[in-house]
Design a protein around this motif. Structure first.
Motif, PDB file in Angstrom:
ATOM      1  N   GLU A   1       0.838  -1.194  -0.135  1.00 14.53           N
ATOM      2  CA  GLU A   1      -0.046  -0.047   0.050  1.00 14.53           C
ATOM      3  C   GLU A   1       0.926   1.195   0.046  1.00 14.53           C
ATOM      4  N   VAL A   2       1.908   1.280   0.660  1.00 18.95           N
ATOM      5  CA  VAL A   2       2.835   2.372   0.717  1.00 18.95           C
ATOM      6  C   VAL A   2       3.516   2.640  -0.753  1.00 18.95           C
ATOM      7  N   GLY A   3       3.983   1.567  -1.243  1.00 20.99           N
ATOM      8  CA  GLY A   3       4.218   1.827  -2.654  1.00 20.99           C
ATOM      9  C   GLY A   3       3.348   2.355  -3.736  1.00 20.99           C
TER      10      GLY A   3
ATOM     11  N   LEU B   1       2.615   5.862  -3.348  1.00 16.63           N
ATOM     12  CA  LEU B   1       3.782   6.723  -3.829  1.00 16.63           C
ATOM     13  C   LEU B   1       3.856   6.890  -5.235  1.00 16.63           C
ATOM     14  N   GLY B   2       2.938   6.109  -5.863  1.00 20.51           N
ATOM     15  CA  GLY B   2       2.523   6.292  -7.465  1.00 20.51           C
ATOM     16  C   GLY B   2       3.308   5.389  -8.056  1.00 20.51           C
ATOM     17  N   ALA B   3       3.952   4.198  -7.575  1.00 19.02           N
ATOM     18  CA  ALA B   3       4.702   3.152  -8.034  1.00 19.02           C
ATOM     19  C   ALA B   3       3.605   2.271  -9.145  1.00 19.02           C
TER      20      ALA B   3
ATOM     21  N   ALA C   1       4.927  -3.471 -10.654  1.00 20.55           N
ATOM     22  CA  ALA C   1       6.173  -3.338 -10.256  1.00 20.55           C
ATOM     23  C   ALA C   1       6.179  -3.660  -8.639  1.00 20.55           C
ATOM     24  N   VAL C   2       5.173  -3.038  -7.822  1.00 20.73           N
ATOM     25  CA  VAL C   2       5.013  -3.364  -6.438  1.00 20.73           C
ATOM     26  C   VAL C   2       4.894  -4.903  -6.171  1.00 20.73           C
ATOM     27  N   LEU C   3       4.041  -5.412  -7.024  1.00 14.05           N
ATOM     28  CA  LEU C   3       3.811  -6.796  -6.945  1.00 14.05           C
ATOM     29  C   LEU C   3       4.703  -7.694  -7.313  1.00 14.05           C
TER      30      LEU C   3
ATOM     31  N   GLN D   1      -5.499   0.774  -6.022  1.00 12.77           N
ATOM     32  CA  GLN D   1      -5.449   0.379  -4.644  1.00 12.77           C
ATOM     33  C   GLN D   1      -5.472  -1.145  -4.284  1.00 12.77           C
ATOM     34  N   LEU D   2      -4.987  -1.624  -3.261  1.00 16.33           N
ATOM     35  CA  LEU D   2      -4.974  -3.176  -3.042  1.00 16.33           C
ATOM     36  C   LEU D   2      -6.430  -3.478  -2.388  1.00 16.33           C
ATOM     37  N   GLN D   3      -6.922  -4.537  -3.090  1.00 18.74           N
ATOM     38  CA  GLN D   3      -8.343  -4.737  -2.725  1.00 18.74           C
ATOM     39  C   GLN D   3      -8.281  -5.799  -1.163  1.00 18.74           C
ATOM     40  N   LYS D   4      -9.317  -5.721  -0.608  1.00 19.73           N
ATOM     41  CA  LYS D   4      -9.379  -6.327   0.818  1.00 19.73           C
ATOM     42  C   LYS D   4      -9.573  -7.815   0.504  1.00 19.73           C
ATOM     43  N   ILE D   5      -8.558  -8.686   0.970  1.00 20.63           N
ATOM     44  CA  ILE D   5      -8.705 -10.105   0.678  1.00 20.63           C
ATOM     45  C   ILE D   5      -9.560 -10.661   2.173  1.00 20.63           C
TER      46      ILE D   5
END
Length: 270
Positions: free
Chosen positions: A171-173, A176-178, A182-184, A264-268
């Motif tokens: 979520e931080v990545g 920050l607009g990454a 790339a984040v995953l 955004q990262l979905q809630k799992i």
């Protein structure tokens, strides 16, 4: 195809003395399995229900398959495709449970296993490694699909664990607009790597620590040992290729599915 004569032949085979010998061997194996279940209960591992269910279910399913194969040997080749598709559906249902809560897990598992195992089966049938007969396509295809299922389950389990344990970092990545991919990327890499450990270890130990069943069976049947070794390697290569394709497809598609349109990262769900 005369169904009455086919089933009569299967029933006759079921009454052969060798079947009774097999049942006695099953009884011995059941004693050993019962010891494992008992140890689980004694040590309060809370695995006895799953272990016992898996053991009984495996016995029923493999005997049913043995009876079914007796019938399959008399059906047209086209039926092998129907049977393999049914196996892919079953493999999807079983492996998806390892990724319960991941968005689109059933659809992705079906696609990953279908494509991964399907490409290998079709290509190796075309190459002649799998005979274009029901007696060859169904058993060999089932091995490829089953191993793709196992690897998909491992990939789903590891991917879900990676997302759960690294949610803050991800979520931080993203904040920050990454780019999401790339984040995953590391999560995908770890999922694929972990899921392929069993098949990689099997390849490393092939012919050294263990002699697989197909090779052993071919040698006992009088086949040329060198050809038996080569064919066993082909089988392992098919399993490796199908598993690798399945794992990569599954992990990559999941990495896109867990990201919303707003990046955004979905809630799992647990």
């Amino acid at each position: 195809m005369d169904l009455s004569s086919t089933f009569a032949d299967v029933w006759t085979r079921a009454q052969e003395p060798v079947v009774m010998d097999g049942l006695l061997q099953v009884a011995a194996a059941t004693v050993l399995a019962t010891v494992v279940v008992g140890l689980s209960r004694w040590r309060k591992l809370q695995l006895e229900t799953e272990l016992a269910t898996a053991f009984v279910r495996g016995f029923v399913q493999i005997v049913a398959m043995g009876l079914l194969i007796g019938v399959l040997l008399t059906v047209p080749l086209a039926w092998s495709g129907v049977i393999l598709i049914g196996m892919v559906a079953g493999a999807t249902w079983i492996s998806r449970q390892r990724g319960e809560g991941l968005p689109g897990v059933t659809r992705i598992s079906l696609l990953a296993i279908g494509v991964g195992a399907g490409i290998v089966i079709v290509l190796m049938t075309w190459a002649g490694a799998i005979e274009a007969t029901v007696r060859s396509l169904v058993p060999v295809g089932s091995m490829v699909i089953a191993n793709a299922m196992k690897i998909n389950g491992l990939a789903l389990d590891r991917f879900k664990e990676e997302i759960d344990s690294n949610r803050d970092v991800i979520e931080v990545g993203l904040s920050l607009g990454a780019p999401p991919q790339a984040v995953l990327a590391e999560r995908v890499r770890d999922s694929v790597r972990a899921s392929l450990i069993p098949v990689v270890d099997s390849l490393k130990s092939l012919g050294w620590v263990w002699i697989p069943g197909i090779m052993a069976g071919m040698i006992l049947a009088g086949e040329n040992p060198i050809y038996a070794a080569l064919y066993q390697f082909v089988i392992m290569a098919m399993i490796f290729a199908a598993g690798g394709l399945t794992s990569v497809i599954s992990s990559l598609l999941l990495s896109r599915e867990v990201i919303t349109e707003a990046e955004q990262l979905q809630k799992i769900d647990a």
